[in-house]
Scaffold this motif. Structure first.
Motif, PDB file in Angstrom:
ATOM      1  N   ARG A 179       2.579   1.726  -3.312  1.00  0.00           N
ATOM      2  CA  ARG A 179       1.631   2.223  -4.317  1.00  0.00           C
ATOM      3  C   ARG A 179       1.406   3.718  -4.156  1.00  0.00           C
ATOM      4  O   ARG A 179       1.391   4.461  -5.128  1.00  0.00           O
ATOM      5  CB  ARG A 179       0.300   1.473  -4.250  1.00  0.00           C
ATOM      6  N   LEU A 180       1.250   4.185  -2.919  1.00  0.00           N
ATOM      7  CA  LEU A 180       1.078   5.625  -2.698  1.00  0.00           C
ATOM      8  C   LEU A 180       2.309   6.409  -3.157  1.00  0.00           C
ATOM      9  O   LEU A 180       2.181   7.453  -3.807  1.00  0.00           O
ATOM     10  CB  LEU A 180       0.802   5.909  -1.215  1.00  0.00           C
ATOM     11  N   TYR A 185       0.836  -1.203   0.000  1.00  0.00           N
ATOM     12  CA  TYR A 185       0.000   0.000   0.000  1.00  0.00           C
ATOM     13  C   TYR A 185       0.870   1.251   0.000  1.00  0.00           C
ATOM     14  O   TYR A 185       0.652   2.179  -0.777  1.00  0.00           O
ATOM     15  CB  TYR A 185      -0.928  -0.026   1.218  1.00  0.00           C
ATOM     16  N   THR A 236       6.483   8.080 -21.866  1.00  0.00           N
ATOM     17  CA  THR A 236       6.060   7.336 -20.693  1.00  0.00           C
ATOM     18  C   THR A 236       7.307   6.913 -19.901  1.00  0.00           C
ATOM     19  O   THR A 236       8.424   6.938 -20.444  1.00  0.00           O
ATOM     20  CB  THR A 236       5.283   6.073 -21.095  1.00  0.00           C
ATOM     21  N   ASN A 274       4.472   5.435  -5.378  1.00  0.00           N
ATOM     22  CA  ASN A 274       4.545   5.344  -6.833  1.00  0.00           C
ATOM     23  C   ASN A 274       3.548   6.291  -7.499  1.00  0.00           C
ATOM     24  O   ASN A 274       3.863   6.911  -8.521  1.00  0.00           O
ATOM     25  CB  ASN A 274       4.306   3.903  -7.295  1.00  0.00           C
ATOM     26  N   GLN A 275       2.355   6.425  -6.940  1.00  0.00           N
ATOM     27  CA  GLN A 275       1.376   7.370  -7.495  1.00  0.00           C
ATOM     28  C   GLN A 275       1.914   8.793  -7.430  1.00  0.00           C
ATOM     29  O   GLN A 275       1.773   9.567  -8.380  1.00  0.00           O
ATOM     30  CB  GLN A 275       0.045   7.277  -6.744  1.00  0.00           C
ATOM     31  N   ARG A 276       2.538   9.147  -6.317  1.00  0.00           N
ATOM     32  CA  ARG A 276       3.133  10.479  -6.169  1.00  0.00           C
ATOM     33  C   ARG A 276       4.234  10.678  -7.203  1.00  0.00           C
ATOM     34  O   ARG A 276       4.303  11.705  -7.876  1.00  0.00           O
ATOM     35  CB  ARG A 276       3.684  10.632  -4.744  1.00  0.00           C
ATOM     36  N   HIS A 277       5.094   9.672  -7.331  1.00  0.00           N
ATOM     37  CA  HIS A 277       6.190   9.746  -8.295  1.00  0.00           C
ATOM     38  C   HIS A 277       5.660   9.853  -9.732  1.00  0.00           C
ATOM     39  O   HIS A 277       6.175  10.637 -10.528  1.00  0.00           O
ATOM     40  CB  HIS A 277       7.097   8.522  -8.147  1.00  0.00           C
ATOM     41  N   ALA A 278       4.629   9.076 -10.052  1.00  0.00           N
ATOM     42  CA  ALA A 278       4.054   9.111 -11.410  1.00  0.00           C
ATOM     43  C   ALA A 278       3.484  10.493 -11.732  1.00  0.00           C
ATOM     44  O   ALA A 278       3.633  10.990 -12.859  1.00  0.00           O
ATOM     45  CB  ALA A 278       2.978   8.042 -11.557  1.00  0.00           C
ATOM     46  N   THR A 279       2.863  11.121 -10.765  1.00  0.00           N
ATOM     47  CA  THR A 279       2.332  12.472 -10.962  1.00  0.00           C
ATOM     48  C   THR A 279       3.473  13.456 -11.218  1.00  0.00           C
ATOM     49  O   THR A 279       3.395  14.301 -12.117  1.00  0.00           O
ATOM     50  CB  THR A 279       1.504  12.913  -9.735  1.00  0.00           C
ATOM     51  N   THR A 309      10.652  13.967  -6.148  1.00  0.00           N
ATOM     52  CA  THR A 309      10.089  12.785  -5.493  1.00  0.00           C
ATOM     53  C   THR A 309      10.668  12.612  -4.093  1.00  0.00           C
ATOM     54  O   THR A 309       9.951  12.299  -3.143  1.00  0.00           O
ATOM     55  CB  THR A 309      10.351  11.520  -6.331  1.00  0.00           C
ATOM     56  N   GLN A 366       4.913  12.969 -14.722  1.00  0.00           N
ATOM     57  CA  GLN A 366       4.085  13.572 -15.771  1.00  0.00           C
ATOM     58  C   GLN A 366       4.303  15.084 -15.887  1.00  0.00           C
ATOM     59  O   GLN A 366       4.224  15.638 -16.975  1.00  0.00           O
ATOM     60  CB  GLN A 366       2.607  13.261 -15.544  1.00  0.00           C
TER      61      GLN A 366
END
Length: 146
Positions: free
Chosen positions: A24-25, A21, A43, A27-32, A126, A35
């Motif tokens: 994942r959080l 969990y 990508t 990674n979501q921050r890093h993905a944002t 990040t 972008q």
């Protein structure tokens, strides 16, 4: 079950303390963040493939997949899209005509410095919540998990 319809946990399991969990959080921050710094709409997998090609030079598509930690189907799609963007080129190997060799085009070579700068900015942003010592430790621990 409690009066409000929620399940009462039978163990001390706490989702907010679970590695999957939390990863994942993060990674979501890093993905944002990725972008916001993305170069030419690339990508993360395309970014990785280009950087690995810059590091290793011309190589087989399968070898590029190993360098970039991608399976055969994924690297094929990544290479196809990068070829469509004019950033890589492919050719049949002289030693084994069944093998496809991948290399950067001049446009791909020109883009690499921008990728390095973007990658540094992405990493810095990040890791910004961590102290320099925590950053070094975090990277060390991630390498150990990988």
């Amino acid at each position: 079950m409690t009066d409000d319809g929620t399940l009462k946990p039978s163990t001390a399991y706490v989702l907010d303390e679970q590695v999957g969990y939390l990863l994942r959080l993060a990674n979501q921050r890093h993905a944002t963040i990725f972008q916001t710094h993305a170069v030419d709409g690339l990508t993360p997998t395309q970014f990785t493939a280009l950087v690995r090609l810059a590091e290793h030079g011309k190589c087989s598509q399968n070898q590029l997949g190993r360098y970039a930690a991608m399976d055969i189907a994924t690297i094929k799609g990544v290479v196809d899209r990068l070829r469509g963007k004019g950033l890589v080129q492919t050719e049949a190997s002289q030693q084994d005509r069944r093998r496809s060799l991948v290399s950067l085009t001049p446009a791909g070579q020109d883009l690499v410095q921008d990728l390095y700068h973007a990658g540094e900015a992405i990493t810095d942003e990040t890791l910004a919540p961590l102290s320099p010592a925590e950053q070094r430790n975090f990277i060390k621990l991630l390498r150990k998990l990988g």
